[in-house]
Design an enzyme around this catalytic site. Sequence first.
Site, PDB file in Angstrom:
ATOM      1  NE  ARG A 236      -4.307  -1.382   0.227  1.00 25.72           N
ATOM      2  CZ  ARG A 236      -4.500  -2.431  -0.571  1.00 25.72           C
ATOM      3  NH1 ARG A 236      -3.585  -2.767  -1.463  1.00 25.72           N
ATOM      4  NH2 ARG A 236      -5.621  -3.132  -0.499  1.00 25.72           N
ATOM      5  CD  GLU A 265      -2.693   3.467  -5.081  1.00 23.54           C
ATOM      6  OE1 GLU A 265      -3.851   3.014  -5.254  1.00 23.54           O
ATOM      7  OE2 GLU A 265      -1.764   2.802  -4.623  1.00 23.54           O
ATOM      8  CG  HIS A 284      -3.480  -0.547  -6.508  1.00 19.95           C
ATOM      9  ND1 HIS A 284      -3.712   0.104  -5.320  1.00 19.95           N
ATOM     10  CD2 HIS A 284      -3.605  -1.876  -6.235  1.00 19.95           C
ATOM     11  CE1 HIS A 284      -3.978  -0.781  -4.368  1.00 19.95           C
ATOM     12  NE2 HIS A 284      -3.921  -1.995  -4.909  1.00 19.95           N
TER      13      HIS A 284
END
Length: 324
Positions: A236, A265, A284
């Site tokens: 993450r 993000e 991602h």
Amino acid sequence: MQKHQVVMTGALMPPALERVQAVCEVKLWDQGGVIPREVLFDWLRDAVGLVVTGKVRVDDELLSHGPNLKVIAQSAVGYDNIDIPACIRHGIPFGNTPGVLVDATADLTFTLLLSAARRVHEGWNFVREGHWSLGKDLPYGTDIRGKTLGIVGMGRIGAAVAARARAFGMKIIYYNRTPRSDEAAIGATYQSFDSLLAQADCIIVLTPLSAATKGLFGREQFARMKPTAYFVNASRGPVVDTAALVEALTTRKIAYAALDVTDPEPLPADHPLLKLPNILVTPHIGSATTETRTAMSQLTADNLLAGLAGKPLKACVNGEVNYK
Ligand SMILES: NC(=O)c1ccc[n+]([C@@H]2O[C@H](COP(=O)([O-])OP(=O)(O)OC[C@H]3O[C@@H](n4cnc5c(N)ncnc54)[C@H](O)[C@@H]3O)[C@@H](O)[C@H]2O)c1
Ligand SMILES: O=C(O)[C@H](O)CO
């Protein structure tokens, strides 16, 4: 038969969505982006099930808008966006999708390391710009065979990355919350965090995001790494202090970074990370294959339908919850 009222913050893959729609009345956010919180609160009023995809924060405030919720199912293994104690307080089981995405995510993670080490994306850009011969604009890459890989977070995906690294002739060390009793089978040796930072030629991060791992990689940790180190994050974004990473790459405290996850993000187009020459970023996509996203959707549907039937979920994070 009356259908269950279910809210979905994004679509599941077709076979799973169809299974759910067969027995549920689904309110689906299909307009792209993250569902606005006010819309979600409004939709939750009559809902008995919530399916989460993407960046939705589930907390006391949200749960108070869904007084009839019997189950929450998320199509992801990571659940740092879910307040688990709040789910327990509200008596709602929460399900995720462990296991089914291990190989896809390990493949992408190892691909990031190989692509960075062998300059694959730079080579492609080089060719598209009309070049061919190696020169100062396309430096040599580096071998990974014989190099030491440090895996931080040796769980399901970490072990699958280790299997790939073994096949490529790497020596594997790891740091985990607790040493693994099966480390001989994995072919990896436990190290303290600081010792791993100092020894590894390549570091791959695969911990969950938690209070303990937020900012785990900051200025001090990058300073301890080898100046030739390759750093890969597929966990993450907030596990890494982004400003410290930009500084480490700019001042060549480390050689290179490859990231599937970032903080924030998405990265704004003018973000300093995107201006660096020694970085590779993917959006991602660790689990983003058709087969794996379908398996994740099916497990999410299994969890949802079990919860609606008052049965234990196939993959339940807060197993101690009393089913409503
Ligand atoms: N990039 C992607 O698309 C993608 C895909 C899947 C998972 N992920 C991320 O990868 C994470 C790992 O997934 P998994 O299925 O392997 O989970 P897992 O629970 O099997 O493994 C996580 C490992 O991290 C270790 N860990 C936890 N806290 C730690 C700490 N403070 N210090 C060191 N080690 C610690 C645990 O002991 C465990 O071994 C997920 O939580 C998710 O955030 C990303
Ligand atoms: O945690 C996960 O499953 C991945 O990051 C996909 O969101």
